[in-house]
Design a protein around this motif. Structure first.
Motif, PDB file in Angstrom:
ATOM      1  N   VAL A  19       0.934  -1.136   0.249  1.00  0.00           N
ATOM      2  CA  VAL A  19       0.076  -0.107   0.035  1.00  0.00           C
ATOM      3  C   VAL A  19       1.017   1.177   0.136  1.00  0.00           C
ATOM      4  O   VAL A  19       1.754   1.226  -0.057  1.00  0.00           O
ATOM      5  CB  VAL A  19      -1.572  -0.212   0.921  1.00  0.00           C
ATOM      6  CG1 VAL A  19      -1.813  -0.984   1.099  1.00  0.00           C
ATOM      7  CG2 VAL A  19      -0.038  -0.232   2.499  1.00  0.00           C
ATOM      8  N   GLY A  83     -19.221  14.934  -5.058  1.00  0.00           N
ATOM      9  CA  GLY A  83     -19.594  14.791  -4.492  1.00  0.00           C
ATOM     10  C   GLY A  83     -19.052  12.822  -4.260  1.00  0.00           C
ATOM     11  O   GLY A  83     -19.091  12.220  -3.391  1.00  0.00           O
ATOM     12  N   LYS A  84     -19.125  12.921  -5.738  1.00  0.00           N
ATOM     13  CA  LYS A  84     -18.934  11.074  -5.528  1.00  0.00           C
ATOM     14  C   LYS A  84     -17.674  10.455  -5.449  1.00  0.00           C
ATOM     15  O   LYS A  84     -17.270   9.955  -4.872  1.00  0.00           O
ATOM     16  CB  LYS A  84     -19.603  10.473  -7.112  1.00  0.00           C
ATOM     17  CG  LYS A  84     -20.708   9.759  -6.771  1.00  0.00           C
ATOM     18  CD  LYS A  84     -21.261   8.871  -7.641  1.00  0.00           C
ATOM     19  CE  LYS A  84     -23.374   8.820  -7.835  1.00  0.00           C
ATOM     20  NZ  LYS A  84     -23.417   7.962  -9.040  1.00  0.00           N
ATOM     21  N   ASP A 111     -16.359   5.721  10.832  1.00  0.00           N
ATOM     22  CA  ASP A 111     -16.150   4.855   9.516  1.00  0.00           C
ATOM     23  C   ASP A 111     -15.063   4.522   8.411  1.00  0.00           C
ATOM     24  O   ASP A 111     -14.755   3.890   7.907  1.00  0.00           O
ATOM     25  CB  ASP A 111     -17.446   4.526   9.355  1.00  0.00           C
ATOM     26  CG  ASP A 111     -17.402   3.045   7.971  1.00  0.00           C
ATOM     27  OD1 ASP A 111     -17.020   2.885   8.771  1.00  0.00           O
ATOM     28  OD2 ASP A 111     -18.866   3.354   7.807  1.00  0.00           O
ATOM     29  N   LEU A 112     -15.059   5.944   8.067  1.00  0.00           N
ATOM     30  CA  LEU A 112     -14.611   5.998   6.441  1.00  0.00           C
ATOM     31  C   LEU A 112     -13.478   6.203   6.382  1.00  0.00           C
ATOM     32  O   LEU A 112     -11.878   6.646   5.302  1.00  0.00           O
ATOM     33  CB  LEU A 112     -15.101   7.466   5.695  1.00  0.00           C
ATOM     34  CG  LEU A 112     -16.501   6.879   4.670  1.00  0.00           C
ATOM     35  CD1 LEU A 112     -16.613   8.122   4.168  1.00  0.00           C
ATOM     36  CD2 LEU A 112     -16.857   5.772   4.560  1.00  0.00           C
ATOM     37  N   LYS A 113     -12.734   6.776   7.774  1.00  0.00           N
ATOM     38  CA  LYS A 113     -11.310   6.500   8.574  1.00  0.00           C
ATOM     39  C   LYS A 113     -10.558   8.237   8.064  1.00  0.00           C
ATOM     40  O   LYS A 113      -9.418   7.833   6.737  1.00  0.00           O
ATOM     41  CB  LYS A 113     -10.384   5.692   8.009  1.00  0.00           C
ATOM     42  CG  LYS A 113     -11.071   4.596   8.983  1.00  0.00           C
ATOM     43  CD  LYS A 113      -9.803   3.225   8.769  1.00  0.00           C
ATOM     44  CE  LYS A 113     -10.105   2.111   9.420  1.00  0.00           C
ATOM     45  NZ  LYS A 113     -11.238   2.141  10.537  1.00  0.00           N
ATOM     46  N   GLY A 151     -25.848  12.353  -2.705  1.00  0.00           N
ATOM     47  CA  GLY A 151     -24.600  11.994  -2.808  1.00  0.00           C
ATOM     48  C   GLY A 151     -23.989  13.124  -1.708  1.00  0.00           C
ATOM     49  O   GLY A 151     -22.960  13.003  -1.115  1.00  0.00           O
ATOM     50  N   THR A 152     -24.494  13.854  -0.839  1.00  0.00           N
ATOM     51  CA  THR A 152     -24.390  14.438  -0.292  1.00  0.00           C
ATOM     52  C   THR A 152     -25.033  14.732   1.109  1.00  0.00           C
ATOM     53  O   THR A 152     -25.348  13.741   1.366  1.00  0.00           O
ATOM     54  CB  THR A 152     -24.215  16.308  -0.491  1.00  0.00           C
ATOM     55  OG1 THR A 152     -25.673  16.345  -0.978  1.00  0.00           O
ATOM     56  CG2 THR A 152     -23.561  16.396  -2.047  1.00  0.00           C
ATOM     57  N   THR A 153     -24.425  15.061   2.150  1.00  0.00           N
ATOM     58  CA  THR A 153     -25.390  14.690   3.653  1.00  0.00           C
ATOM     59  C   THR A 153     -27.410  16.228   3.441  1.00  0.00           C
ATOM     60  O   THR A 153     -28.088  15.606   3.791  1.00  0.00           O
ATOM     61  CB  THR A 153     -24.659  16.165   4.762  1.00  0.00           C
ATOM     62  OG1 THR A 153     -24.090  16.854   4.787  1.00  0.00           O
ATOM     63  CG2 THR A 153     -23.541  14.776   5.335  1.00  0.00           C
ATOM     64  N   LEU A 156     -29.953  13.706   3.347  1.00  0.00           N
ATOM     65  CA  LEU A 156     -30.245  12.828   5.066  1.00  0.00           C
ATOM     66  C   LEU A 156     -31.012  13.821   5.431  1.00  0.00           C
ATOM     67  O   LEU A 156     -31.480  13.726   6.010  1.00  0.00           O
ATOM     68  CB  LEU A 156     -28.988  12.643   5.694  1.00  0.00           C
ATOM     69  CG  LEU A 156     -28.069  11.301   4.552  1.00  0.00           C
ATOM     70  CD1 LEU A 156     -27.251  10.565   5.050  1.00  0.00           C
ATOM     71  CD2 LEU A 156     -29.419  10.536   4.500  1.00  0.00           C
TER      72      LEU A 156
ATOM     73  N   GLY B  72     -32.467   6.782   5.267  1.00  0.00           N
ATOM     74  CA  GLY B  72     -32.202   7.948   6.271  1.00  0.00           C
ATOM     75  C   GLY B  72     -31.971   8.664   4.402  1.00  0.00           C
ATOM     76  O   GLY B  72     -32.136  10.471   4.609  1.00  0.00           O
ATOM     77  N   LEU B 390     -22.515   6.310  -1.122  1.00  0.00           N
ATOM     78  CA  LEU B 390     -21.320   7.433  -0.443  1.00  0.00           C
ATOM     79  C   LEU B 390     -22.114   8.000   0.937  1.00  0.00           C
ATOM     80  O   LEU B 390     -21.223   7.928   1.424  1.00  0.00           O
ATOM     81  CB  LEU B 390     -22.378   8.920  -1.259  1.00  0.00           C
ATOM     82  CG  LEU B 390     -21.774   8.675  -3.139  1.00  0.00           C
ATOM     83  CD1 LEU B 390     -22.561  10.048  -3.772  1.00  0.00           C
ATOM     84  CD2 LEU B 390     -20.452   9.355  -2.914  1.00  0.00           C
TER      85      LEU B 390
END
Lengths: 338, 429
Positions: A19, A83-84, A111-113, A151-153, A156, B72, B390
């Motif tokens: 890596v 965004g993707k 989670d995505l680190k 694909g954005t917050t 949600l 969501g 995403l």
């Protein structure tokens, strides 16, 4: 016989494919360029100007880091991301840092680190509608068709807002902000929702900005900031403290105008520590003494960058609001340089 | 006899040498196939192992747990019950159904376009055949993504917004006796409703005493069941007529019986259910009621149909040209008219040439439907491969699932079409 040689070769190849190295600072220095992920174009935040030179509020952060590390604010390779693609680009090492209107959330951090290195803009999601619809509150939007960037917050937040207020809506998902604005202007949706700063930025480009109103409701917290990969704390520290240097410079009154004068030494020990005339904070970061001075020298302190790119004198016309220094009642606050 | 056979076996066994694996043509092909197989397996294992190891080093482990977490986000076009509190798996299912809807509609429409254009391109009428050549060349030589975007932006910008329908001096009005609204958000058409619906135990009653109509899948299942029975009855009547014709030489007149078999039960069941129409009307921001065919669906559907139709037209033309001209001349000599020649003689034979490439075109439509995100149509690439990917960051897992899904659907289409092909192809004896 031959087979074992074959598998041996395979195993060797497998071992070779490791890596990416963890020392981003060394990579950047060796490359002589900082790879910085930005948006594909949001006025005021990151957009190429008429000469193809990237300009904007997020771009300034990239340039400051490049100046601190490479002593050259132009040694930046700007990588436009959507965004993707943004998180994959960062996780894969294609870019060294991401300065792209990215909301700091738990799952992205944990989670995505990724490592968020601070907040350079406190935003919130808002709604814009044509003024002639006569809507004054987002709660009157029952049954409205809403354009969202997918694909954005915001997607949600939108679902949560309409659900908690028990009103219905029809989402129209759209890939980029530019397309969303096109559909909104054609009347294919009644409402356009995204971060309030971006709404203001897009509205500034409309033919008649006054024909559109931004609802008073801000339905979410959107702390936007630069981020880097997990696991390389030295690099994260450099990005974090470069941003903090810009913020502290404003707090202490260090500007692009008086920078060289103050760089000669002042009565204020904190300014001296920041600009490298006292102590050696730079060495702790693996940089030289004048790193912060160079970062501030690119486009001035945080306040100057804000005013020049998105402030009230620009077409974007954003007030400082939450993004004022803590001493002025805002949230912009840097830990001390000590 | 046995002794000779034994002898042969023993000799070939005893004479087998390792070098024969390379030198003997009986074994050589097996040797190379075996080596190639091992190489492929080793390569796959290397790639797969590398992926898993690098993911583990980056701290990412393959897990499908996210499919159970709440999604969501909302989806505008949903065939099954869905809201933002349901799981990512459910959202993927909604997207999957949306993919199947647009693929199905586009396959049917593309076939119609293709057959018409392919036949007409061979027309003796110069103008008609040139127009069809123009259609084929224009549409198949521009990427389908461009067509999707063109049709969508024309719809968005040329059609009136719902607010243009408002007021006394509205600049736009509904068509077909005020029942259909064509807007830049889509086309709103009336949808059937029932005052005696099977989907609810007891029908709601409005304030003025009238019954509030409802609808559910049970109602449509009943209607389709009745239509199916009518179809079987019509088949039986047809075969009875044929039998009578074979026995007596004259075919009984059946058209009024057939008409009754189709119409009477349908009218009866619709009367039983109490059919009314839910006509769209402008309420609030948008048209409410009726069925909304969203602009994104129409643009994607139409673009895929018209683009793939151009390819199918060429397949059809190839199939027709593959039938020797003597067939046409023979049919003409029998006194058949050109339309009958095409329908009864040429097309049935051409089908065996047309169907195999047609399968590929159906597969192309299904796969090209993943361009849906360009117009914001929420297909499975938009939900599972878009928003879910995403929001969860589970790129590998979602892409694997997507690959699995498209593979399954494509193989199913191939299987179905192969069955059809086997039924249509010439029986050779």
């Amino acid at each position: 016989m031959n087979k074992s040689v074959f598998f041996g070769a395979l195993a060797g190849a497998a071992l070779a494919g490791g890596v990416a190295s963890a020392a981003t600072l060394d990579d950047v220095k060796a490359r002589g360029k900082l790879n910085c992920g930005v948006t594909t174009g949001v006025p005021g935040f990151a957009e190429p100007d008429a000469n193809g030179v990237w300009q904007g509020f997020d771009v300034a952060v990239c340039r400051a880091v490049a100046a601190a590390v490479l002593s050259d604010p132009t040694a930046v390779e700007f990588v436009p991301t959507t965004g993707k693609t943004r998180f994959t680009a960062l996780a894969s090492g294609e870019i060294d840092m991401l300065a792209r209107n990215t909301t700091w959330t738990f799952s992205r951090d944990v989670d995505l680190k990724f490592e968020f290195t601070g907040v350079n803009y406190y935003d919130g999601q808002g709604f814009m509608t044509p003024a002639d619809l006569g809507v004054t509150s987002a709660k009157d939007l029952d049954g409205a068709t809403v354009c969202i960037q997918t694909g954005t917050t915001t997607e949600l937040n939108l679902a949560d807002f309409f659900r908690s207020n028990n009103i219905s809506y029809e989402p129209v998902p759209i890939e980029t902000g530019a397309e969303a604005v096109q559909q909104y202007n054609a009347g294919a949706c009644d409402v356009y929702t995204t971060d309030a700063s971006a709404l203001a930025a897009q509205r500034a480009n409309f033919e008649d900005p006054s024909a559109h109103v931004i609802m008073p409701e801000i339905i979410s917290k959107e702390p936007l900031g630069p981020l880097v990969r997990h696991g390389d704390n030295e690099w994260a520290d450099i990005v974090r403290w470069t941003l903090n240097a810009l913020i502290t410079a404003e707090e202490l009154g260090v500007t692009s105008v008086n920078l060289s004068e103050m760089g000669g030494g002042t009565n204020n020990p904190e300014i001296n520590r920041l600009l490298g005339t006292e102590g050696d904070l730079g060495a702790m970061l693996g940089l030289d003494k004048e790193w912060a001075k160079r970062a501030i020298g690119v486009a001035g302190n945080y306040g100057e960058i804000f005013e020049k790119n998105i402030g009230e004198s620009t077409p974007i016309g954003l007030a400082r609001g939450l993004n004022a220094q803590w001493t002025d009642g805002g949230l912009i606050y840097s830990p001390p340089f000590r | 006899m046995t002794s000779i056979a034994d002898h042969t076996v023993t000799r070939s066994k005893s004479s087998f040498k390792l070098s024969m694996l390379l030198n003997d043509t009986r074994y050589r092909s097996f040797t190379f196939q075996f080596i190639a197989l091992i190489a492929i397996i080793a390569f796959m294992a290397f790639v797969g192992g590398n992926l898993v190891r690098n993911l583990a080093e980056a701290g990412l482990n393959i897990s499908f747990q996210f499919l159970k977490d709440p999604a969501g986000y909302d989806i505008n076009q949903k065939l099954i019950e869905y809201n933002s509190q349901m799981s990512h798996g459910r959202a993927a299912l909604v997207g999957l159904l949306n993919t199947l809807i647009v693929a199905f509609l586009a396959c049917i429409t593309a076939t119609v376009f293709g057959v018409v254009a392919g036949v007409l391109r061979l027309s003796n009428n110069w103008l008609v055949s040139k127009i069809m050549s123009f259609y084929v060349e224009i549409f198949r030589n521009v990427p389908v993504l461009i067509w999707i975007l063109i049709i969508f932006s024309v719809m968005i910008n040329a059609l009136p917004a719902p607010r243009d329908f408002r007021g006394d001096e509205a600049s736009a009005s509904m068509v077909l006796f005020d029942t259909i609204a064509i807007t830049n958000r889509g086309v709103f058409v009336p949808s059937p409703e029932f005052t005696n619906s099977l989907s609810v135990a007891e029908q709601d009653v409005a304030e003025d005493g009238s019954i509030v109509p409802a609808k559910g899948w049970q109602d449509f299942a009943l209607i389709f069941g009745v239509l199916f029975l009518s179809w079987i009855a019509a088949k039986l009547i047809g075969s009875w007529a044929t039998r009578t014709q074979e026995a007596t030489g004259s075919r009984p007149t059946t058209w009024y019986i057939l008409l009754a078999v189709w119409v009477v039960p349908l009218v009866a069941v619709l009367a039983f259910l109490g059919l009314t129409w839910d006509v769209p009307a402008l309420k609030g921001f948008n048209f409410q009621g009726g069925l909304q065919l969203r602009g994104s669906l129409i643009a994607l559907w139409f673009a895929l149909a018209i683009y793939t139709g151009a390819f199918i037209a060429e397949n059809v033309r190839a199939g027709i040209l593959a039938i020797s001209k003597g067939q046409t001349e023979a049919a003409a000599a029998l006194g058949l008219r050109p339309r009958r020649i095409m329908g009864l003689v040429i097309l049935p034979q051409a089908l065996r040439v047309i169907i195999p490439p047609l399968i590929s075109q159906y597969l192309n439509i299904t796969k090209n439907s993943s361009l849906a995100i360009a117009v914001g149509y929420m297909d499975v690439t938009g939900t599972l491969g878009g928003i879910t990917l995403l929001q969860t960051g589970r790129a590998i897992e979602t892409i694997l699932l997507l690959m699995l899904f498209y593979l399954t659907v494509s193989l199913l289409i191939s299987a179905l079409m192969n069955v059809f092909n086997n039924r249509m192809k010439l029986t050779e004896r």
